[in-house]
Design an enzyme around this catalytic site. Sequence first.
Site, PDB file in Angstrom:
ATOM      1  CE  LYS A  53     -35.113   1.161 -27.658  1.00 41.90           C
ATOM      2  NZ  LYS A  53     -35.061   0.736 -29.054  1.00 41.90           N
ATOM      3  CD  GLN A  97     -32.398  -0.478 -31.384  1.00 49.34           C
ATOM      4  OE1 GLN A  97     -32.959  -0.681 -30.309  1.00 49.34           O
ATOM      5  NE2 GLN A  97     -32.592   0.631 -32.071  1.00 49.34           N
ATOM      6  CG  ASP A 120     -40.337  -1.652 -31.510  1.00 49.25           C
ATOM      7  OD1 ASP A 120     -40.475  -0.632 -30.809  1.00 49.25           O
ATOM      8  OD2 ASP A 120     -39.243  -2.016 -31.982  1.00 49.25           O
TER       9      ASP A 120
END
Length: 286
Positions: A53, A97, A120
């Site tokens: 990422k 994460q 997200d």
Amino acid sequence: MAQLIDGKQIAGEIRQELAKEIASFKEKSSKVPGLAVVLVGDDPASQVYVSMKGKACNEVGIYSEEHRLPANTSQEELLNLIDDLNANERIHGILVQLPLPKGLDEKEVLHRIDPKKDVDGFHPVNVGKLVIGEEDCFVACTPLGVLELVKRQGVDISGKKVVVIGRSNIVGKPVAHLFLKENATVTICHSRTQSIMEETKTADILIAAVGRPELVKGDWVKSGAIVIDVGINRVDGKLVGDVDFEEASAKASAITPVPGGVGPMTIAMLLKNTVTSFKRFNGIDE
Ligand code: NAP
């Protein structure tokens, strides 16, 4: 034989489009979008994802910060970091994460992220906005990538029959809502669905997000359907999808491979959501 939907190539095109856009922001205001990625603990797969990422951000010109915290980080320390990132003007997107190490309350952490920076798309405010059709939300990256792949096939989604296999909060449910919003007729199948093949055989667009290697066989697929395989399963050291690619591609008009289909789109959509957040913070038209 079905046409291959090349997610890697499409994701590359999207990244190029984003890089151009970001360069123009920089030229006009000397500001660029910023993404903070938080990783707690030392899960090897998560470390790889976080590095990917960060690298993807650098390539398109997004400022990125990695916050790597030890596995024994307390809930309070993690929440304090989220609060700091929520207040940080350089940061437009925050990604924690998952999974978090045992002992940390994932739900509380995700709910603490400012919904305006929740690139997200997991915050209940964003999920709720997706369901009620409000535009200023963030949608989870994998479902968004699935929609983008189908749109870039030039398909008119309105009125089509979409069957989604899987009802998880991160893929199945949001992808179903995205296609409903596009005026498709959507059916969601799951582990309790009776006669699942009878459902999937009616699909103009079949989306598999199950986590069962090659579950979807050729006779599950309607002739001429578009098949999108979200599954990532490791079998004998090899990555395989939820769709039996060989059988399904004999029936479908277009199909995604695994790897190289939906996977690369997920990161591309994360970058896109970060750019969208930057635009919203800066009053730039989307
Ligand atoms: P998940 O949370 O395990 O959900 C799986 C869903 O499939 C559940 O709704 C489950 O039904 C349903 N299911 C399980 N077995 C079934 C069967 N035999 N028949 C019909 N439905 C069945 O998985 P997920 O997080 O949504 O992920 C799904 C797959 O996508 C995984 O392979 C994952 O690795 C992959 N994935 C890929 C990406 C990407 O970037 N490409 C991103 C996320 C996930 P119940 O609800 O009834 O249990």
